[in-house]
Design a protein around this motif. Structure first.
Motif, PDB file in Angstrom:
ATOM      1  N   UNK A   1       0.705  -1.190  -0.082  1.00 17.52           N
ATOM      2  CA  UNK A   1      -0.015   0.052   0.024  1.00 17.52           C
ATOM      3  C   UNK A   1       0.794   1.121   0.002  1.00 17.52           C
ATOM      4  N   UNK A   2       0.351   2.413  -0.356  1.00 12.07           N
ATOM      5  CA  UNK A   2       0.744   3.767  -0.489  1.00 12.07           C
ATOM      6  C   UNK A   2       2.486   3.744  -1.248  1.00 12.07           C
ATOM      7  N   UNK A   3       2.118   2.833  -2.336  1.00 13.17           N
ATOM      8  CA  UNK A   3       3.343   2.772  -3.176  1.00 13.17           C
ATOM      9  C   UNK A   3       4.446   2.194  -2.334  1.00 13.17           C
ATOM     10  N   UNK A   4       4.375   1.295  -1.355  1.00 14.10           N
ATOM     11  CA  UNK A   4       5.417   0.603  -0.719  1.00 14.10           C
ATOM     12  C   UNK A   4       4.929  -0.753  -0.511  1.00 14.10           C
ATOM     13  N   UNK A   5       6.122  -1.774  -0.705  1.00 13.99           N
ATOM     14  CA  UNK A   5       5.754  -3.393  -0.503  1.00 13.99           C
ATOM     15  C   UNK A   5       6.694  -3.520   0.715  1.00 13.99           C
ATOM     16  N   UNK A   6       6.010  -4.095   1.842  1.00 14.46           N
ATOM     17  CA  UNK A   6       6.633  -4.412   2.988  1.00 14.46           C
ATOM     18  C   UNK A   6       6.588  -5.996   3.392  1.00 14.46           C
TER      19      UNK A   6
ATOM     20  N   UNK B   1      13.668   2.244  -3.488  1.00 13.80           N
ATOM     21  CA  UNK B   1      14.616   2.155  -2.591  1.00 13.80           C
ATOM     22  C   UNK B   1      14.215   1.054  -1.560  1.00 13.80           C
ATOM     23  N   UNK B   2      15.148   0.099  -0.995  1.00 15.44           N
ATOM     24  CA  UNK B   2      15.022  -0.806  -0.178  1.00 15.44           C
ATOM     25  C   UNK B   2      15.528  -0.625   1.133  1.00 15.44           C
ATOM     26  N   UNK B   3      14.851  -0.724   2.154  1.00 17.13           N
ATOM     27  CA  UNK B   3      15.490  -0.808   3.387  1.00 17.13           C
ATOM     28  C   UNK B   3      15.163  -1.981   4.253  1.00 17.13           C
ATOM     29  N   UNK B   4      15.936  -2.208   5.390  1.00 25.98           N
ATOM     30  CA  UNK B   4      15.561  -3.166   6.410  1.00 25.98           C
ATOM     31  C   UNK B   4      15.636  -2.571   7.895  1.00 25.98           C
TER      32      UNK B   4
ATOM     33  N   UNK C   1      10.297  -1.720   0.275  1.00 25.91           N
ATOM     34  CA  UNK C   1      10.401  -1.350  -0.969  1.00 25.91           C
ATOM     35  C   UNK C   1       9.711  -0.250  -1.387  1.00 25.91           C
ATOM     36  N   UNK C   2      10.014   0.765  -1.402  1.00 26.05           N
ATOM     37  CA  UNK C   2       9.445   1.930  -1.924  1.00 26.05           C
ATOM     38  C   UNK C   2       9.676   2.095  -3.496  1.00 26.05           C
ATOM     39  N   UNK C   3       8.467   2.110  -4.176  1.00 21.41           N
ATOM     40  CA  UNK C   3       8.347   2.172  -5.860  1.00 21.41           C
ATOM     41  C   UNK C   3       8.405   3.698  -6.106  1.00 21.41           C
TER      42      UNK C   3
END
Lengths: 419, 225
Positions: free
Chosen positions: A351-356, A402-405, A416-418
């Motif tokens: 959601x919101x342009x992000x895949x978590x 962008x990918x973050x952990x 991942x923020x698309x």
């Protein structure tokens, strides 16, 4: 700063400086020349007056014409050498003060001493000097202006070839175009530039094509022998009777062979991404992509009693290579499933342009373990190559995601923020 | 059933050949484009396996030729290239399936088996093995005429065994067949074991015979005799 502004700036400041110094020098020279001439003139006038005076002392003694000539009697004590003097006198004609140069000389006639002053008006010469300086300055300013305009005009014309070259270079993409050609220019330097660029680009293009062929071929060249090994092992397995030891050996060969083949595939994929060879673009729905794989993952998670949840509020349509985006998503989910624990959980949120993707697993924060680097394997026991997440990172970089952990509430969270 | 294998790598071609022969197929092979062209023009085949990279031409052109000459033949591309473009290019030319090297012979065999059934029965066929009856259009299985409730994976697994009867199937090959690329972790072999255990249990519960034998340390075998 533009080349034109830069050159104009340098040119104009230099000219202004030279003109400034030049004007001063010019003025000084002009001034001293006229001064010398005036002095010469005064001297010769003085000589002829003295000569006249000696012959007719009566005519001249007591002569007083201020502004032209004055003669007066002086005491003998005041005798001194002839000298020049600047003075200002009131001109009664237009009631203004004017500059004069004075030449004072004393002579002795009979036993009397006379002082003779000759005046010379500096008005004309001063005016002349001022005018000349002014005219020269105006000429120089016009000259500068002209140079500037000419420079501008020439600049557009002369550099047009250069800008054409830049325009061509800008639109050049080694990945798409075969070759570009730069025309010869009338200007030798630009011709040199263009011919150098021609050489460079043709070399670049050849290298690129070679590299592309190489990466394509290497996969083929290595996969074929690997395929042969695999098939031979399989045939060997079918050739009964085999004892357990032999069968196990064959299986070990197969396993190692599979690893090698997967490693090769992954490395070829890396090279291809590095070479920017994924030019195929399609609209991809992340939601559909995840759903298409969910079945496979569910059957894997069920066996270990892992709770797999997929929550979607809004889908993200992307433009990209379907295979790469697939690799990206699958690798992330696979990572979450494989490094999980019995009775664990995997939560996929979109959601919101992000895949978590959050998953339970070993209870250690991995924030400072460079888990996105190549060959970072956290558990030695697995056969994984340690390339999965670095591949994910690479694909994210390629498409600007962008990918973050994070390690949050005992869950390993990859986002991942698309956008 | 006649199968033509167009593959320049002789060693690979021979392996496929000898595996398929045991399955009862009549296999012929061509090692280059010209030979392939000649055989496609001269004989009829039920299935043609084509490698894209041939020394004297592209397998893609052979597909076109085969499609114009040999309409009924199923075509499977064997290639080391696995990009989407390559796949689409091949399938667009008329190929029915695409298998990427390196593959398992048992998988190739399963694909051929499924392709031939699709061509000959238009997908509406039944595979009958003793008391097991598989209806592929409905993806349903009957044992002694009573319905067997299988998950998607178990159904795929059963079909895989049925297409490779009396063959040793390694855990890797089963794993790759069921999960494709996901199967690169030692842990996933346990999943194979669990799936097989469930499948066996379901068949036996319906009164079927346990045909799936464990080959210790290697894999499994569907024993038909």
């Amino acid at each position: 700063m533009k080349l034109l502004s830069r050159t104009s700036y340098i040119l104009i400041t230099t000219i202004l400086f030279v003109v400034f110094i030049g004007s001063i020098v010019f003025y000084i020279i002009l001034k001293s020349t006229t001064d010398r001439e005036i002095k010469k003139e005064l001297q010769s006038t003085m000589q002829s007056i003295i000569h006249e005076f000696k012959e007719n002392p009566n005519v001249y003694s007591g002569l007083s014409l201020p502004g032209y000539i004055t003669v007066e009697k002086v005491n003998a004590e005041g005798h001194y050498q002839p000298f020049y003097k600047d003075t200002i006198l009131l001109d009664e004609l237009d009631n203004s003060y004017k500059q004069y140069k004075l030449f004072i000389s004393e002579i002795k006639i009979n036993s009397d001493f006379y002082r003779i002053c000759i005046y010379k008006s500096l008005n004309v010469s001063t005016q002349l000097i001022e005018r000349i300086t002014l005219i020269v300055s105006i000429i120089i300013i016009i000259f500068i202006l002209f140079i500037y305009l000419l420079n501008r005009f020439i600049f557009e014309r002369i550099w047009s070839d250069f800008f054409l070259t830049v325009k061509k270079l800008k639109s050049y993409n080694v990945n798409k175009e075969s070759k570009i050609h730069f025309e010869n220019s009338e200007i030798a330097e630009f011709s040199l530039l263009n011919s150098t660029l021609n050489k460079m680009i043709s070399k670049l293009h050849d290298d690129y094509v070679n590299l592309k062929e190489f990466t394509g071929n290497i996969s083929h060249e290595i996969q074929t022998p690997l395929a042969i090994i695999r098939l031979k092992c399989e045939l060997l397995l079918q050739s009964m009777p085999l004892n357990n030891r032999q069968a196990e050996l064959i299986r070990d060969i197969q396993k190692t062979n599979s690893r090698l083949s997967k490693l090769n595939k992954t490395l070829v994929l890396f090279t291809k991404i590095d070479n920017d060879q994924f030019t195929h673009k399609e609209r991809i729905s992340i939601d559909e992509l995840i759903k298409s794989h969910l079945d496979d993952f569910t059957s894997l998670t069920k066996l270990r009693n892992i709770d797999l949840k997929y929550l979607m509020t809004d889908d993200i349509p992307l433009i990209g290579d379907p295979m790469l985006v697939d690799v990206l998503i699958v690798n992330l989910i696979k990572n979450a499933v494989l490094h999980n624990i019995e009775n664990g959980e995997v939560i996929i949120e979109l959601n919101g342009g992000e895949l978590t993707i959050s998953n339970s697993g070993e209870k250690t924060d991995l924030s400072n373990k460079n888990i996105l680097d190549r060959y970072t394997k956290l558990d030695r026991k697995s056969d994984s190559l340690g390339l999965g997440l670095s591949l994910v990172k690479k694909i994210c970089d390629l498409y600007g995601f962008t990918i973050s952990y994070q390690y949050l509430n005992d869950l390993h969270v990859f986002t991942i923020s698309f956008r | 059933m006649k199968i033509l294998i167009v593959e320049d790598e002789v060693s690979l071609q021979e392996s496929i050949n000898s595996y398929l022969k045991v399955e009862g197929y009549i296999c012929e092979s061509a090692v280059n484009y010209n030979e392939g062209e000649e055989k496609i023009c001269m004989y009829q085949y039920d299935c043609i396996l084509i490698d894209i990279n041939l020394p004297d031409g592209s397998g893609l052109d052979l597909i076109k030729l085969a499609k114009s000459r040999n309409v009924s033949a199923g075509i499977i591309i064997i290639s080391a290239r696995e990009t989407i473009e390559d796949r689409i290019k091949g399938l667009k030319r008329g190929a029915d399936d695409y298998i990427v090297k390196p593959f398992h012979l048992s998988e190739l065999n399963a694909r051929i088996f499924s392709l031939l059934r699709r061509i000959h029965f238009k997908g509406d066929d039944q595979i009958i093995f003793k008391e097991i009856q598989v209806n592929s259009s409905e993806r349903s299985v009957l044992i002694n005429n009573s319905h067997l409730d299988l998950t998607k994976k178990e159904y795929d697994l059963l079909l895989y065994f049925l297409s490779n009867k009396d063959r040793v199937l390694t855990k890797e090959s089963i794993c790759e067949y069921l999960w494709g690329d996901f199967a690169d972790n030692a842990g996933s072999f346990d999943f194979v074991y669990t799936h097989i255990k469930n499948l066996r249990k379901k068949i036996v519960d319906k009164g079927g015979v346990n045909y799936i034998h464990t080959m210790y340390g290697v894999g499994y075998k569907f024993v038909s005799k």
